[in-house]
Design a protein around this motif. Sequence first.
Motif, PDB file in Angstrom:
ATOM      1  N   ILE A 167      19.484  49.112  37.026  1.00 47.14           N
ATOM      2  CA  ILE A 167      19.680  48.735  38.414  1.00 47.14           C
ATOM      3  C   ILE A 167      20.855  47.764  38.456  1.00 47.14           C
ATOM      4  CG2 ILE A 167      17.244  49.110  38.949  1.00 47.14           C
ATOM      5  CD1 ILE A 167      16.918  46.073  39.122  1.00 47.14           C
ATOM      6  N   SER A 168      21.249  47.356  39.645  1.00 44.64           N
ATOM      7  CA  SER A 168      22.481  46.574  39.817  1.00 44.64           C
ATOM      8  C   SER A 168      23.677  47.370  39.316  1.00 44.64           C
ATOM      9  CB  SER A 168      22.404  45.229  39.076  1.00 44.64           C
ATOM     10  OG  SER A 168      21.307  44.464  39.516  1.00 44.64           O
ATOM     11  N   GLU A 169      23.611  48.700  39.509  1.00 42.98           N
ATOM     12  CA  GLU A 169      24.681  49.569  39.000  1.00 42.98           C
ATOM     13  C   GLU A 169      26.033  49.251  39.643  1.00 42.98           C
ATOM     14  OE1 GLU A 169      22.685  50.618  42.367  1.00 42.98           O
ATOM     15  OE2 GLU A 169      21.766  51.054  40.430  1.00 42.98           O
ATOM     16  N   ASP A 170      26.016  48.768  40.886  1.00 38.01           N
ATOM     17  CA  ASP A 170      27.269  48.412  41.539  1.00 38.01           C
ATOM     18  C   ASP A 170      27.962  47.265  40.802  1.00 38.01           C
ATOM     19  OD1 ASP A 170      26.348  50.273  43.281  1.00 38.01           O
ATOM     20  OD2 ASP A 170      26.348  48.995  45.050  1.00 38.01           O
ATOM     21  N   VAL A 171      27.154  46.314  40.318  1.00 37.46           N
ATOM     22  CA  VAL A 171      27.718  45.163  39.601  1.00 37.46           C
ATOM     23  C   VAL A 171      28.377  45.612  38.305  1.00 37.46           C
ATOM     24  CG1 VAL A 171      27.222  42.904  38.612  1.00 37.46           C
ATOM     25  CG2 VAL A 171      25.930  43.686  40.613  1.00 37.46           C
ATOM     26  N   PHE A 172      27.771  46.576  37.624  1.00 34.80           N
ATOM     27  CA  PHE A 172      28.352  47.103  36.383  1.00 34.80           C
ATOM     28  C   PHE A 172      29.667  47.840  36.650  1.00 34.80           C
ATOM     29  CE2 PHE A 172      23.979  46.666  34.830  1.00 34.80           C
ATOM     30  CZ  PHE A 172      24.171  46.260  33.522  1.00 34.80           C
ATOM     31  N   TRP A 173      29.750  48.533  37.773  1.00 32.54           N
ATOM     32  CA  TRP A 173      30.807  49.515  38.009  1.00 32.54           C
ATOM     33  C   TRP A 173      32.015  48.953  38.761  1.00 32.54           C
ATOM     34  CZ3 TRP A 173      32.863  52.393  42.243  1.00 32.54           C
ATOM     35  CH2 TRP A 173      33.478  53.609  41.903  1.00 32.54           C
ATOM     36  N   THR A 174      31.761  48.197  39.831  1.00 33.56           N
ATOM     37  CA  THR A 174      32.827  47.883  40.787  1.00 33.56           C
ATOM     38  C   THR A 174      33.957  47.051  40.199  1.00 33.56           C
ATOM     39  OG1 THR A 174      31.258  48.027  42.627  1.00 33.56           O
ATOM     40  CG2 THR A 174      33.309  46.852  43.036  1.00 33.56           C
ATOM     41  N   TYR A 175      33.630  46.020  39.425  1.00 35.44           N
ATOM     42  CA  TYR A 175      34.700  45.142  38.948  1.00 35.44           C
ATOM     43  C   TYR A 175      35.671  45.886  38.034  1.00 35.44           C
ATOM     44  CZ  TYR A 175      32.470  44.580  34.339  1.00 35.44           C
ATOM     45  OH  TYR A 175      31.945  44.796  33.095  1.00 35.44           O
ATOM     46  N   ARG A 176      35.187  46.898  37.303  1.00 34.24           N
ATOM     47  CA  ARG A 176      36.085  47.668  36.441  1.00 34.24           C
ATOM     48  C   ARG A 176      37.029  48.541  37.280  1.00 34.24           C
ATOM     49  NH1 ARG A 176      34.725  47.551  31.084  1.00 34.24           N
ATOM     50  NH2 ARG A 176      32.687  46.662  30.574  1.00 34.24           N
ATOM     51  N   ILE A 177      36.536  49.039  38.385  1.00 37.07           N
ATOM     52  CA  ILE A 177      37.381  49.831  39.275  1.00 37.07           C
ATOM     53  C   ILE A 177      38.458  48.941  39.897  1.00 37.07           C
ATOM     54  CG2 ILE A 177      37.425  51.278  41.335  1.00 37.07           C
ATOM     55  CD1 ILE A 177      36.022  52.495  38.830  1.00 37.07           C
ATOM     56  N   TYR A 178      38.047  47.796  40.388  1.00 36.55           N
ATOM     57  CA  TYR A 178      39.030  46.869  40.971  1.00 36.55           C
ATOM     58  C   TYR A 178      40.009  46.369  39.917  1.00 36.55           C
ATOM     59  CZ  TYR A 178      37.167  46.474  45.688  1.00 36.55           C
ATOM     60  OH  TYR A 178      36.809  46.738  46.979  1.00 36.55           O
ATOM     61  N   GLY A 179      39.535  46.252  38.692  1.00 37.10           N
ATOM     62  CA  GLY A 179      40.410  45.778  37.623  1.00 37.10           C
ATOM     63  C   GLY A 179      41.561  46.721  37.329  1.00 37.10           C
ATOM     64  N   GLU A 180      41.393  48.004  37.675  1.00 38.04           N
ATOM     65  CA  GLU A 180      42.464  48.982  37.447  1.00 38.04           C
ATOM     66  C   GLU A 180      43.244  49.302  38.711  1.00 38.04           C
ATOM     67  OE1 GLU A 180      41.453  52.407  35.205  1.00 38.04           O
ATOM     68  OE2 GLU A 180      40.093  51.344  33.852  1.00 38.04           O
ATOM     69  N   ALA A 181      42.749  48.837  39.851  1.00 38.27           N
ATOM     70  CA  ALA A 181      43.446  49.083  41.114  1.00 38.27           C
ATOM     71  C   ALA A 181      44.664  48.166  41.233  1.00 38.27           C
ATOM     72  CB  ALA A 181      42.506  48.855  42.288  1.00 38.27           C
ATOM     73  N   ILE A 182      45.627  48.608  42.013  1.00 34.67           N
ATOM     74  CA  ILE A 182      46.829  47.806  42.257  1.00 34.67           C
ATOM     75  C   ILE A 182      46.733  47.095  43.601  1.00 34.67           C
ATOM     76  CG2 ILE A 182      49.328  47.901  42.617  1.00 34.67           C
ATOM     77  CD1 ILE A 182      49.383  50.304  40.715  1.00 34.67           C
ATOM     78  N   LYS A 183      46.118  47.769  44.575  1.00 32.58           N
ATOM     79  CA  LYS A 183      46.064  47.197  45.919  1.00 32.58           C
ATOM     80  C   LYS A 183      44.782  47.640  46.628  1.00 32.58           C
ATOM     81  CE  LYS A 183      49.892  47.432  48.257  1.00 32.58           C
ATOM     82  NZ  LYS A 183      50.994  47.991  49.104  1.00 32.58           N
ATOM     83  N   THR A 184      44.185  46.707  47.375  1.00 32.90           N
ATOM     84  CA  THR A 184      43.006  46.988  48.193  1.00 32.90           C
ATOM     85  C   THR A 184      43.248  46.473  49.599  1.00 32.90           C
ATOM     86  OG1 THR A 184      41.425  46.892  46.365  1.00 32.90           O
ATOM     87  CG2 THR A 184      40.555  46.450  48.536  1.00 32.90           C
ATOM     88  N   VAL A 185      42.735  47.207  50.592  1.00 37.92           N
ATOM     89  CA  VAL A 185      42.816  46.739  51.973  1.00 37.92           C
ATOM     90  C   VAL A 185      41.406  46.540  52.509  1.00 37.92           C
ATOM     91  CG1 VAL A 185      45.064  47.724  52.522  1.00 37.92           C
ATOM     92  CG2 VAL A 185      43.027  49.133  52.788  1.00 37.92           C
ATOM     93  N   LYS A 186      41.260  45.518  53.336  1.00 33.70           N
ATOM     94  CA  LYS A 186      39.959  45.182  53.926  1.00 33.70           C
ATOM     95  C   LYS A 186      40.080  45.232  55.445  1.00 33.70           C
ATOM     96  CE  LYS A 186      35.796  43.429  54.412  1.00 33.70           C
ATOM     97  NZ  LYS A 186      35.381  42.174  53.766  1.00 33.70           N
TER      98      LYS A 186
END
Length: 330
Positions: free
Chosen positions: A179-198
């Motif tokens: 459980i808490s799968e989002d915590v395991f997954w999301t930071y690695r995705i953001y770590g490889e992203a160049i830009k995010t918009v909110k």
Amino acid sequence: MHKISIIIPIYNVEQYLPQCLDSVVTQTYPNLEIILVNDGSTDSCPQICEAYSEKDSRITVIHKQNGGLSDARNAGFNIATGDFISFVDSDDLLSPHFFQKLFQALTTHNADIAECEFKKFANEEEIKYFPDKAESSIKVFESEKMMEALFKGPLHVMVWNKLYKIALVRGKLFPVNRISEDVFWTYRIYGEAIKTVKINEELYFYRLRDDSIMGSRYSIKRLDSLDAYEEKIDYLKMKFPNLVQDVRKAYCFVLIDNYIQLRQHNEVDPDKFHRNIILEKIKSYNYWTELKKWRWKDLVWYKLFLWSPNGYASLRKYMDKKSKRLNVQK
């Protein structure tokens, strides 16, 4: 027109599934690939999925043995063919413009990820209509500022209020049986992203349920989040060392929260095995070179816990109740 793949894991949510699917199939962005993953439901969800697929050619249904949320998302990953991808929980609702606005923000700013604000609700009476802003404010985050915003806000760790470029997430599967799968997954995705918009607009509506995984009684599986934090800290040491201190402090308070929960649910940890391990990790922060960088309020809370876990828990409970009363009065 670019295609957006939507993965919806489904397990025993017959009461909420039709409303969720209605909010997806009526999106103003039409070119959707809607992947319904029936994760071994024992209620009428399989029949509901098939009925919707017969009415809408954009819908594909996968029926599989129960393997949990991550396994269901991964099953959808394997067949997704869109240029962009999104995840929707099967008891939640979307604004009609959810994908249109996320797609426009992402492509306009050539970002890798777009996310929006969300609203929590317990029943549909709280969201009788979906408010729509003619213009939404958009903030752009890049590089280390993006990761900092993920850990401190305003970006969020959950996966379901976002739209991703498929190239960014392809092959990056969710951890199964955690459980808490989002915590395991999301930071690695953001770590490889160049830009995010909110987008500063509530376009996703998250249903609060007592019988959900995180809304149910405390269990030892909640400790998965501790493993996720430790992995995250190791990852940041390699790629974003300037952020390690803040995440370590956040982890310390996650440890404290889990320790308090285990005290309150003694049947989960009757021999205090997990509590003793957690307590030693909490005490490992108690040296000046670590604590001197903390805000004084955080330092006071930490020292209060070390002095009296019961006192800490009681005061926290009182402060939470007071905060809720003030929010209601507003």
